[in-house]
Design an enzyme around this catalytic site. Structure first.
Site, PDB file in Angstrom:
ATOM      1  CG  HIS A 187       1.336  -9.778 -61.731  1.00  0.00           C
ATOM      2  ND1 HIS A 187       2.271  -8.920 -62.229  1.00  0.00           N
ATOM      3  CD2 HIS A 187       0.432  -9.964 -62.723  1.00  0.00           C
ATOM      4  CE1 HIS A 187       1.966  -8.634 -63.483  1.00  0.00           C
ATOM      5  NE2 HIS A 187       0.856  -9.248 -63.815  1.00  0.00           N
TER       6      HIS A 187
ATOM      7  CD  GLU B 182       0.089  -3.005 -71.938  1.00  0.00           C
ATOM      8  OE1 GLU B 182      -0.109  -3.351 -70.776  1.00  0.00           O
ATOM      9  OE2 GLU B 182       0.734  -3.696 -72.754  1.00  0.00           O
TER      10      GLU B 182
ATOM     11  CG  ASP C 166       2.082  -2.257 -67.801  1.00  0.00           C
ATOM     12  OD1 ASP C 166       2.934  -2.064 -66.907  1.00  0.00           O
ATOM     13  OD2 ASP C 166       1.763  -3.380 -68.192  1.00  0.00           O
TER      14      ASP C 166
ATOM     15  CB  CYS D 260      -8.093  -5.749 -70.674  1.00  0.00           C
ATOM     16  SG  CYS D 260      -6.456  -5.318 -71.256  1.00  0.00           S
TER      17      CYS D 260
HETATM   18  C1  PEP Z   1      -2.311  -3.659 -68.040  1.00  0.00           C
HETATM   19  O1  PEP Z   1      -1.138  -3.294 -68.088  1.00  0.00           O
HETATM   20  O2  PEP Z   1      -3.246  -2.913 -67.682  1.00  0.00           O
HETATM   21  C2  PEP Z   1      -2.665  -5.037 -68.401  1.00  0.00           C
HETATM   22  C3  PEP Z   1      -3.932  -5.403 -68.495  1.00  0.00           C
HETATM   23  O3  PEP Z   1      -1.675  -5.939 -68.587  1.00  0.00           O
HETATM   24  P1  PEP Z   1      -0.826  -6.613 -67.396  1.00  0.00           P
HETATM   25  O4  PEP Z   1      -1.479  -6.259 -66.095  1.00  0.00           O
HETATM   26  O5  PEP Z   1      -0.819  -8.061 -67.659  1.00  0.00           O
HETATM   27  O6  PEP Z   1       0.519  -5.981 -67.568  1.00  0.00           O
HETATM   28 MG    MG Z   2       0.348  -4.463 -69.076  1.00  0.00          MG
END
Ligand code: PEP
Ligand code: MG
Length: 555
Positions: free
Chosen positions: A186, A411, A435, A480
């Site tokens: 993050h 994911e 993920d 995404c």
């Molecule tokens: C992912 O896991 O690629 C995703 C877009 O969700 P996050 O990064 O919020 O887990």
């Molecule tokens: Mg994710």
């Protein structure tokens, strides 16, 4: 001092400025010592320290505003809790020095909070932060957390917690450099969404002395201490040229006119202006849990409706993800099962929502209400869906709430492998490559030393994307995850059959330019070449050989 350091560039751009390090951990005051002075004076020191901390937190809260203000004011209230000062006073009366007494008093409060089932909640971390601040004042050591600086600086840290970055002033931070963290951590996501250059997994950066000037290249991952002036000028010219080459505007399309909508990943209404500024055609991932990271009670329907409407009224097309609670995104009002040995493999995402159907239903109702009377195509998707049964459950809940488009995030490798089954139950897919890579390679996305396994160019990950796009059976299948924001990989994803790309807004211009510079056929050939490789580096190299427009754009 090393001549240069190298890490993983996760947010492009050039940043130059002096190092400001996040202060290390505040030492625990030793047990078993006795104070010399009189207890009343020592108690006074403890009270003063707690008041200093409370006032400082309030001042920071006023500056930060918004949700951060609420969090910091709540922390100030913890510092001013009369029970805390009284408990510390009792310990001081027994001879314990003020710093140790305060530390122990917080420990008692912490146990009470943990016992209330909030053990992974932000509250405990917040309480620990207040304790460390008070102890730092009493010991005369630097306060933990993001340093205050009158001039712009490069923030250097072992890793950044979302709470640290939430309070950052983007005008002050010219770059992030962290020792840990991978491309999908993050820290990386936040840096990209703030448009701040960032290098993660940079071994040795925390040994750099405060004040050392750094040249940080968020694309190549190179960090140069004490750079010569010509070097800085050269780096800046290169970055400007790369930016200038990407002035393509308009909707996402390949060179031969195949439309690929380019969408934004956002965490709330505050991200809407950046998404618009970078030309997002809509939102491809609204991470709704980001709205409620600091909350200890579930948000109500009206409050949610207002937050969603602020986003839905800004775009013609929005994909909202229902709360993705657990593991790297803990929500205090949806606590993980006690003692889960591995939260990333535990009750999280849609599994968590199924345990709290009232929370899911409130959110779905709020979304349906927010979209009412707006000219927006609202699509809602669930995170962490493993199989067709889960997809069908979610779709049914959406229909019951009056939501027409119910999709799932792909994911989990099982979902990718059986995409066709899921497509029968869901209206659309959105592939979360962050993920998906974590689970495909059994490599925690938060562990910087495993960042190689997080590389989205891994052919195994590309295979899973290809299987998903095929299995979608003509239904929309976007990406995404952070992979979509890499211009070369974006072309490969198009070649694999992905129908839209959603990313941090600052990544949009380069991706727009990259796909416009190539035909669908070139993208397909790049995808075939990448999948034929035996590793991530080779896949990248082979794909680039099929995408000559990238070099021309300086990408
Ligand atoms: C992912 O896991 O690629 C995703 C877009 O969700 P996050 O990064 O919020 O887990
Ligand atoms: Mg994710």
């Amino acid at each position: 001092m090393p001549d240069r350091l190298r890490g993983l560039g996760v947010s492009p751009g050039i940043g130059v400025g002096p190092v400001r390090a996040i202060a290390g951990a505040v030492p625990e005051p030793p047990a078993g010592q006795r104070h010399q002075g009189d207890a009343a004076a020592e108690s006074g020191r403890a009270r003063d320290a707690l008041e200093t901390v409370a006032a400082d937190l309030e001042e920071r809260g006023e500056k930060a505003g918004g949700e951060a203000r609420d969090v910091l004011f709540a922390q100030a209230m913890m510092a001013r809790d009369p029970g805390l000062a009284e408990l510390a006073g009792q310990k001081i009366a027994e001879g314990t020095p003020a710093a140790r007494a305060v530390h122990e008093a917080f420990g008692v409060f912490r146990d009470v909070l943990s016992g209330a089932g909030d053990h992974i909640a932000a509250r405990v971390a917040d309480l620990d932060d207040v304790r460390d601040r008070a102890v730092a004042v009493l010991l005369g050591v630097p306060m933990p957390g993001v340093p205050d600086s009158p001039e712009p600086f490069v923030l250097v840290a072992r890793d950044l917690a979302p709470a640290d970055t939430a309070l950052l002033d983007p005008a002050k931070v010219v770059a992030f450099v962290t020792e840990e963290g991978g491309p999908t951590s993050h820290t990386a996501i936040l840096a990209r969404s703030m448009g701040v250059p960032a290098v993660v997994g940079c071994a040795g950066c925390t040994s750099l002395a405060d004040g050392t000037v750094l040249l940080v290249d968020g694309a190549s991952g190179e960090v140069r201490p004490d750079p010569a002036e010509e070097e800085v000028a050269r780096a800046r010219t290169g970055a400007t040229a790369r930016t200038a080459a990407r002035t393509v505007t308009g909707p996402g399309t390949t060179g031969d006119g195949h439309a690929v909508p380019l969408l934004a990943n956002i965490g709330g209404p505050q991200d809407v202006p950046a998404a618009i500024e970078h030309g997002a055609e809509g939102v491809g991932l609204f991470r709704t849990e980001f709205l409620f990271l600091d909350r200890t009670t579930a948000p109500g329907e009206d409050e949610q409706e207002a937050a969603y409407r602020a986003v839905l009224q800004a775009f013609p097309y929005v994909v909202v993800r229902t709360l993705d609670a657990g593991a790297d995104k803990p929500l205090a009002f949806l606590p993980a099962t006690a003692d889960e040995p591995n939260p990333a493999l535990g009750v999280r995402g849609l599994r968590m929502s199924r345990r709290h159907p009232e929370v899911l239903r409130t959110q779905l109702r709020a979304l349906a209400r927010a979209a009412r009377a707006l000219p927006v195509e609202l699509r809602v998707m669930a995170p962490m869906v493993a199989d067709a049964e889960e997809a069908a459950y979610f779709a049914e809940e959406c229909r019951a709430a009056g939501l027409a488009h119910a999709g799932v995030m792909i994911e989990i490798p099982a979902a990718a492998l059986r995409a066709r089954d899921l497509a029968a139950a869901a209206d659309f897919f959105s592939i979360g490559t962050n993920d998906l890579a974590q689970y495909a390679f059994a490599a925690d996305r938060q562990v910087g030393t495993l960042s190689g396994a997080q590389d989205p160019w891994q052919p195994a990950l590309l295979d899973l994307v290809a299987l998903t796009a095929e299995g979608a059976d003509g239904k929309a299948c976007g990406v995404c995850g952070e992979a979509a924001g890499d211009p070369a990989l974006a072309c490969v994803l198009v070649g694999l059959g992905v129908t839209s790309l959603s990313m941090s807004p600052p990544a949009l211009p380069a991706v727009r330019a990259a796909i416009r510079a190539h035909t669908t056929d070139q993208c397909r050939r790049a995808a075939v070449a990448a999948r034929a490789a035996h590793g991530a580096a080779e896949a990248r190299e082979r794909a680039r050989a099929e995408l000559p427009g990238l070099a021309a754009l300086g990408l």
